[in-house]
Motif scaffolding. Structure first.
Motif, short mmCIF file in Angstrom:
data_model
loop_
_atom_site.label_atom_id
_atom_site.label_comp_id
_atom_site.label_asym_id
_atom_site.label_seq_id
_atom_site.Cartn_x
_atom_site.Cartn_y
_atom_site.Cartn_z
N ASP A 1 30.61 26.15 63.06
CA ASP A 1 30.25 25.24 64.17
C ASP A 1 30.96 25.63 65.46
O ASP A 1 30.37 25.53 66.55
N ARG A 2 32.19 26.07 65.34
CA ARG A 2 32.92 26.49 66.54
C ARG A 2 32.24 27.68 67.22
O ARG A 2 32.12 27.74 68.44
N PHE A 3 31.80 28.63 66.39
CA PHE A 3 31.11 29.78 66.96
C PHE A 3 29.77 29.39 67.57
O PHE A 3 29.40 29.86 68.65
N GLU A 4 29.04 28.54 66.87
CA GLU A 4 27.74 28.11 67.38
C GLU A 4 27.88 27.40 68.73
O GLU A 4 27.01 27.53 69.60
N LEU A 5 28.97 26.68 68.91
CA LEU A 5 29.19 25.93 70.15
C LEU A 5 29.71 26.82 71.27
O LEU A 5 29.18 26.82 72.39
N ALA A 6 30.74 27.62 70.99
CA ALA A 6 31.40 28.40 72.03
C ALA A 6 30.80 29.78 72.21
O ALA A 6 31.04 30.44 73.23
N VAL B 1 45.55 29.95 57.87
CA VAL B 1 45.45 29.18 56.64
C VAL B 1 46.69 28.32 56.45
O VAL B 1 47.82 28.81 56.58
N CYS B 2 46.50 27.04 56.20
CA CYS B 2 47.58 26.14 55.81
C CYS B 2 46.96 25.08 54.90
O CYS B 2 45.75 24.83 54.96
N GLU B 3 47.80 24.51 54.03
CA GLU B 3 47.31 23.55 53.04
C GLU B 3 46.15 24.13 52.22
O GLU B 3 45.22 23.44 51.81
N LYS B 4 46.17 25.47 52.06
CA LYS B 4 45.18 26.20 51.28
C LYS B 4 43.76 26.06 51.83
O LYS B 4 42.79 26.12 51.09
N ARG B 5 43.64 25.90 53.15
CA ARG B 5 42.33 25.81 53.78
C ARG B 5 42.36 26.54 55.11
O ARG B 5 43.41 26.76 55.71
N TYR B 6 41.17 26.95 55.56
CA TYR B 6 41.06 27.60 56.86
C TYR B 6 41.28 26.57 57.96
O TYR B 6 40.80 25.44 57.89
N VAL B 7 42.02 27.00 58.99
CA VAL B 7 42.12 26.22 60.22
C VAL B 7 41.80 27.18 61.38
O VAL B 7 42.03 28.39 61.28
N PHE B 8 41.28 26.63 62.47
CA PHE B 8 40.75 27.48 63.53
C PHE B 8 41.36 27.13 64.89
O PHE B 8 41.74 25.99 65.15
N THR C 1 42.99 22.90 67.23
CA THR C 1 42.54 22.51 68.56
C THR C 1 41.10 22.02 68.48
O THR C 1 40.23 22.72 67.96
N VAL C 2 40.85 20.83 68.98
CA VAL C 2 39.50 20.26 68.96
C VAL C 2 39.16 19.79 70.37
O VAL C 2 39.79 18.89 70.91
N THR C 3 38.15 20.42 70.96
CA THR C 3 37.70 20.02 72.28
C THR C 3 36.77 18.81 72.16
O THR C 3 36.29 18.48 71.07
N ALA C 4 36.51 18.19 73.30
CA ALA C 4 35.61 17.04 73.29
C ALA C 4 34.22 17.44 72.82
O ALA C 4 33.57 16.72 72.05
N ALA C 5 33.76 18.61 73.28
CA ALA C 5 32.42 19.08 72.89
C ALA C 5 32.36 19.34 71.39
O ALA C 5 31.37 19.01 70.73
N LEU C 6 33.44 19.94 70.85
CA LEU C 6 33.47 20.22 69.42
C LEU C 6 33.53 18.93 68.61
O LEU C 6 32.86 18.79 67.58
N SER C 7 34.33 17.98 69.08
CA SER C 7 34.43 16.70 68.40
C SER C 7 33.07 16.01 68.34
O SER C 7 32.68 15.44 67.31
N GLU C 8 32.34 16.06 69.44
CA GLU C 8 31.01 15.45 69.49
C GLU C 8 30.06 16.17 68.53
O GLU C 8 29.28 15.52 67.82
N LYS C 9 30.13 17.51 68.51
CA LYS C 9 29.26 18.27 67.61
C LYS C 9 29.58 17.97 66.16
O LYS C 9 28.68 17.79 65.33
#
Length: 336
Positions: A211-216, A224-231, A251-259
């Motif tokens: 989703d981050r790539f599709e948006l930006a 990786v932390c807590e055994k999961r991907y973080v971006f 990091t979560v932008t307003a646009a990403l949060s909305e998406k």
């Protein structure tokens, strides 16, 4: 002796999976075709600009994306994958013949210009995420020769152009490129269809990067932390893959949060619709079974009624068993 053992181990590792080497014949230096360079220029990029590769398993598609003069990435070309091994889902262990999924960073050291499979580059499996989950495997490649043992296999013509695009991007000053591998396009509709899969949680994690790539229209950095991907992690140092994610790591932008909110709502709607459809189909099947049972019962009742009519309303007589004849003594013959 130790040196020989080390060399033998290294050779064995190279020959495992989709590895192997052959003599250098210069194929990795074949220049890009003039029409390819012209096509890159037409979309506002050059061979030396940054790139990204995205693989969509269920479409057999390998997409090459290039950064344009405007800073965003655009898809340059989609190549058909000849073959990939296994099913939708990640790779777990050496020898399971499963092609990996996830996010990988490809550096010049992962390129194999003398591959037995024409040309190749290593996917970088296992990465940080794979290792913290105890996943194993080696020499998982994107290569030519149109055959696969846990790898992604291309035609020789396709891997020749892809390899040249990667080479030119490295020579343009880019130290690496990102490889994103997905089971399918990470839409709410596709993901909802796999809601009962054992890999559902893993795939929803991959969707965050998708989703981050599709948006930006630019590849997000990952850790990786807590055994999961973080971006797009706001941290100067690498994270502990098994440790707690630091506050505000993602990091979560307003646009990403909305998406993300819209995608979550769409996913819930799709799952509810699929559940309702499944319930309707189950109810229809049960009605069909009930109707068949009722018809069978009616048929048996009618048959019994008709049988009673032919027997005068009385139960049909039991058929008598044949009586075996008792032999009679023959008359005595007087021979005097």
């Amino acid at each position: 002796m130790l040196g020989k053992i080390i060399m033998a181990a290294g050779l064995a590792a190279m020959l495992a999976g989709c590895g192997g080497i052959k003599m250098d014949d210069g194929r990795h230096r074949i220049p890009l075709k003039s029409e390819t360079v012209s096509a890159l220029a037409a979309m506002g990029t050059t061979p030396g600009d940054a790139m990204m590769i995205r693989i969509i398993k269920d479409e057999n598609a390998l997409e090459v994306w290039k950064r344009t003069s405007g800073g965003q990435f655009k898809m340059f070309r989609s190549y058909e994958i000849c073959a990939w091994s296994g099913d939708l889902g990640p790779k777990f262990k050496e020898g399971d013949r499963q092609a990996p999924e996830g996010f990988y960073t490809i550096t010049p050291g992962l390129m194999n210009p003398r591959s037995n499979y024409f040309l190749a580059f290593n996917t970088g499996f296992p990465n940080k995420f794979d290792r913290v989950h105890g996943r194993t495997g080696s020499n998982l490649m994107v290569h030519g020769d149109c055959s696969s043992s846990g790898c992604y296999s291309m035609t020789d013509d396709s891997i020749g152009e892809i390899y040249a695009l990667v080479r030119e991007s490295f020579e343009g000053g880019n130290p690496s490129f990102q490889l994103q591998i997905y089971p399918f396009r990470m839409t709410a509709q596709k993901l909802a269809k796999h809601k009962d899969s054992e890999h559902f949680a893993f795939w929803t994690n991959l969707k965050e990067g998708y989703d981050r790539f599709e948006l930006a229209r630019a590849p997000a950095s990952w850790d990786v932390c807590e055994k999961r991907y973080v971006f797009d992690v706001a941290s100067a140092t690498p994270l502990d893959p098994a440790g707690a994610c630091p506050p505000g790591a993602r990091t979560v932008t307003a646009a990403l949060s909305e998406k993300q909110a819209a995608e979550k709502a769409a996913l819930d709607t799709e799952i509810a619709a699929l559940d309702a459809k499944k319930a309707r189909e189950a109810a229809a099947l049960q009605r069909e079974k009930d109707a068949e049972a009722a018809a069978k019962a009616r048929g048996e009742a009618i048959g019994s009624f008709i049988g009673g009519l032919f027997n005068g309303g009385a139960p049909a007589p039991q058929q008598s068993q044949p009586v075996e004849a008792v032999p009679q003594p023959k008359p005595r013959i007087d021979r005097s």
